[in-house]
Write a protein that holds these residues in place. Structure first.
Motif, mmCIF file in Angstrom:
data_model
loop_
_atom_site.group_PDB
_atom_site.id
_atom_site.type_symbol
_atom_site.label_atom_id
_atom_site.label_comp_id
_atom_site.label_asym_id
_atom_site.label_seq_id
_atom_site.Cartn_x
_atom_site.Cartn_y
_atom_site.Cartn_z
ATOM 1 N N PRO A 108 -6.433 6.971 -6.445
ATOM 2 C CA PRO A 108 -5.034 7.117 -6.035
ATOM 3 C C PRO A 108 -4.103 6.938 -7.237
ATOM 4 O O PRO A 108 -4.419 6.211 -8.178
ATOM 5 C CB PRO A 108 -4.824 5.980 -5.031
ATOM 6 N N VAL A 109 -2.962 7.600 -7.194
ATOM 7 C CA VAL A 109 -1.977 7.503 -8.271
ATOM 8 C C VAL A 109 -0.973 6.413 -7.884
ATOM 9 O O VAL A 109 -0.259 6.557 -6.893
ATOM 10 C CB VAL A 109 -1.241 8.837 -8.484
ATOM 11 N N PRO A 110 -0.925 5.326 -8.648
ATOM 12 C CA PRO A 110 0.035 4.267 -8.319
ATOM 13 C C PRO A 110 1.450 4.659 -8.738
ATOM 14 O O PRO A 110 1.640 5.497 -9.614
ATOM 15 C CB PRO A 110 -0.464 3.077 -9.142
ATOM 16 N N ARG A 111 2.423 4.025 -8.114
ATOM 17 C CA ARG A 111 3.813 4.275 -8.496
ATOM 18 C C ARG A 111 4.080 3.651 -9.860
ATOM 19 O O ARG A 111 3.780 2.487 -10.083
ATOM 20 C CB ARG A 111 4.762 3.667 -7.462
ATOM 21 N N PRO A 112 4.656 4.420 -10.797
ATOM 22 C CA PRO A 112 4.996 3.829 -12.094
ATOM 23 C C PRO A 112 6.130 2.815 -11.934
ATOM 24 O O PRO A 112 6.989 2.964 -11.067
ATOM 25 C CB PRO A 112 5.467 5.007 -12.938
ATOM 26 N N GLU A 113 6.148 1.801 -12.780
ATOM 27 C CA GLU A 113 7.223 0.791 -12.746
ATOM 28 C C GLU A 113 8.590 1.411 -12.972
ATOM 29 O O GLU A 113 9.593 0.870 -12.528
ATOM 30 C CB GLU A 113 7.064 -0.251 -13.854
ATOM 31 N N PHE A 114 8.622 2.514 -13.701
ATOM 32 C CA PHE A 114 9.885 3.141 -14.065
ATOM 33 C C PHE A 114 10.369 4.153 -13.027
ATOM 34 O O PHE A 114 11.276 4.940 -13.278
ATOM 35 C CB PHE A 114 9.778 3.829 -15.441
ATOM 36 N N TRP A 115 9.814 4.118 -11.828
ATOM 37 C CA TRP A 115 10.160 5.065 -10.778
ATOM 38 C C TRP A 115 10.474 4.282 -9.503
ATOM 39 O O TRP A 115 9.710 3.409 -9.095
ATOM 40 C CB TRP A 115 8.991 6.017 -10.558
ATOM 41 N N TYR A 142 7.118 5.398 -0.169
ATOM 42 C CA TYR A 142 7.541 6.779 -0.342
ATOM 43 C C TYR A 142 6.694 7.472 -1.412
ATOM 44 O O TYR A 142 6.244 8.609 -1.218
ATOM 45 C CB TYR A 142 9.039 6.912 -0.681
ATOM 46 N N PHE A 143 6.450 6.790 -2.538
ATOM 47 C CA PHE A 143 5.663 7.399 -3.607
ATOM 48 C C PHE A 143 4.283 7.814 -3.094
ATOM 49 O O PHE A 143 3.792 8.894 -3.415
ATOM 50 C CB PHE A 143 5.513 6.435 -4.791
ATOM 51 N N ALA A 144 3.670 6.973 -2.272
ATOM 52 C CA ALA A 144 2.337 7.275 -1.720
ATOM 53 C C ALA A 144 2.366 8.502 -0.818
ATOM 54 O O ALA A 144 1.338 9.172 -0.652
ATOM 55 C CB ALA A 144 1.793 6.071 -0.968
ATOM 56 N N SER A 145 3.517 8.832 -0.238
ATOM 57 C CA SER A 145 3.618 9.986 0.666
ATOM 58 C C SER A 145 3.823 11.309 -0.086
ATOM 59 O O SER A 145 3.717 12.369 0.511
ATOM 60 C CB SER A 145 4.789 9.781 1.640
ATOM 61 N N ARG A 146 4.090 11.240 -1.373
ATOM 62 C CA ARG A 146 4.367 12.453 -2.154
ATOM 63 C C ARG A 146 3.070 13.225 -2.420
ATOM 64 O O ARG A 146 1.988 12.636 -2.519
ATOM 65 C CB ARG A 146 4.999 12.090 -3.498
ATOM 66 N N PRO A 147 3.163 14.540 -2.629
ATOM 67 C CA PRO A 147 1.979 15.292 -3.051
ATOM 68 C C PRO A 147 1.453 14.743 -4.382
ATOM 69 O O PRO A 147 2.223 14.261 -5.221
ATOM 70 C CB PRO A 147 2.497 16.721 -3.213
ATOM 71 N N ARG A 148 0.153 14.817 -4.565
ATOM 72 C CA ARG A 148 -0.477 14.253 -5.767
ATOM 73 C C ARG A 148 0.149 14.800 -7.060
ATOM 74 O O ARG A 148 0.405 14.047 -7.997
ATOM 75 C CB ARG A 148 -1.982 14.518 -5.749
ATOM 76 N N MET A 149 0.417 16.108 -7.125
ATOM 77 C CA MET A 149 0.995 16.667 -8.358
ATOM 78 C C MET A 149 2.393 16.109 -8.615
ATOM 79 O O MET A 149 2.775 15.924 -9.764
ATOM 80 C CB MET A 149 1.024 18.190 -8.319
ATOM 81 N N SER A 150 3.139 15.825 -7.553
ATOM 82 C CA SER A 150 4.452 15.197 -7.734
ATOM 83 C C SER A 150 4.295 13.771 -8.266
ATOM 84 O O SER A 150 5.084 13.320 -9.104
ATOM 85 C CB SER A 150 5.226 15.178 -6.420
ATOM 86 N N GLN A 151 3.278 13.072 -7.784
ATOM 87 C CA GLN A 151 3.004 11.722 -8.298
ATOM 88 C C GLN A 151 2.646 11.780 -9.782
ATOM 89 O O GLN A 151 3.169 10.998 -10.588
ATOM 90 C CB GLN A 151 1.853 11.085 -7.511
ATOM 91 N N LEU A 152 1.775 12.713 -10.138
ATOM 92 C CA LEU A 152 1.375 12.845 -11.542
ATOM 93 C C LEU A 152 2.557 13.271 -12.414
ATOM 94 O O LEU A 152 2.725 12.780 -13.535
ATOM 95 C CB LEU A 152 0.223 13.849 -11.663
#
Length: 192
Positions: free
Chosen positions: A145-152, A103-113
């Motif tokens: 690519p922006v990886p998913r943070p452990e805290f998310w 799911y995190f990978a499907s989010r817009p980049r700014m949402s990931q950041l």
């Protein structure tokens, strides 16, 4: 009345997708913390199937802390354009790392950041502090690519109760419920 609350939810959700001007997947998520205080907030439903309803966020947030203390959660969908609402109650479990990653990978980049930059639910001295943190993570992940943070991560609510409410003039509303039993779903109606 359908004998399957998921089928009924699917029908109503599809109607909402066709009629709601914004975010038909918006829902109130109500939790109760270890201190016994209730809290509610609007989140977006990200997926659902017969195993449950999934939503995501920061594991350090108040909602996450509440769900860790008490995994009984209520969802409420309200579709004003249809004069309908659906209440769903059940227990939540955290989704797998693989589901959260997907799911995190499907989010817009700014949402990931933004997920990296936000210390959700913690005090923020000023908006400038948050914007500075956002600039830092933009620089850190520039060109990659922006990886998913452990805290998310995310949660899935496995329902044991549904209430469907159809608004009718003069407050003569129609309310029908589904309660989970060992053998399936028991149905009934409630006075308006």
């Amino acid at each position: 009345m359908s004998e399957d609350p998921f089928k009924k939810f699917g029908e109503w959700f599809a109607a909402a997708e066709g009629s709601e001007p914004n975010d038909p997947n918006a829902m109130t998520v109500a939790t109760v913390g270890a201190d016994g205080r209730p809290a509610a907030r609007i989140l977006l439903l990200k997926s659902w199937d017969k195993s449950g309803f999934s939503f995501y966020g920061n594991l350090g947030s108040r909602k996450a802390q509440n769900m860790q203390a008490n995994n009984h959660v209520a969802l409420l969908f309200h579709w004003k354009s249809l004069a309908r609402q659906v209440r769903i109650e059940g227990s939540v479990t955290q989704v797998s790392d693989e589901q959260a990653d997907a799911y995190f990978a499907s989010r817009p980049r700014m949402s990931q950041l933004g997920a990296w930059a936000s210390q959700q639910s913690r005090p923020l001295p000023s908006r400038e502090v948050f914007e500075s943190r956002l600039e830092e993570v933009e620089t850190r992940f520039q060109g990659q690519p922006v990886p998913r943070p452990e805290f998310w991560s995310g949660w899935k609510l496995a329902p044991d109760y549904f209430e469907f409410w159809q608004g009718i003039d003069f407050r003569l509303h129609d309310r029908f419920i589904f309660s989970k039993t060992e053998t399936g779903w028991e149905t009934g109606r409630l006075y308006p």
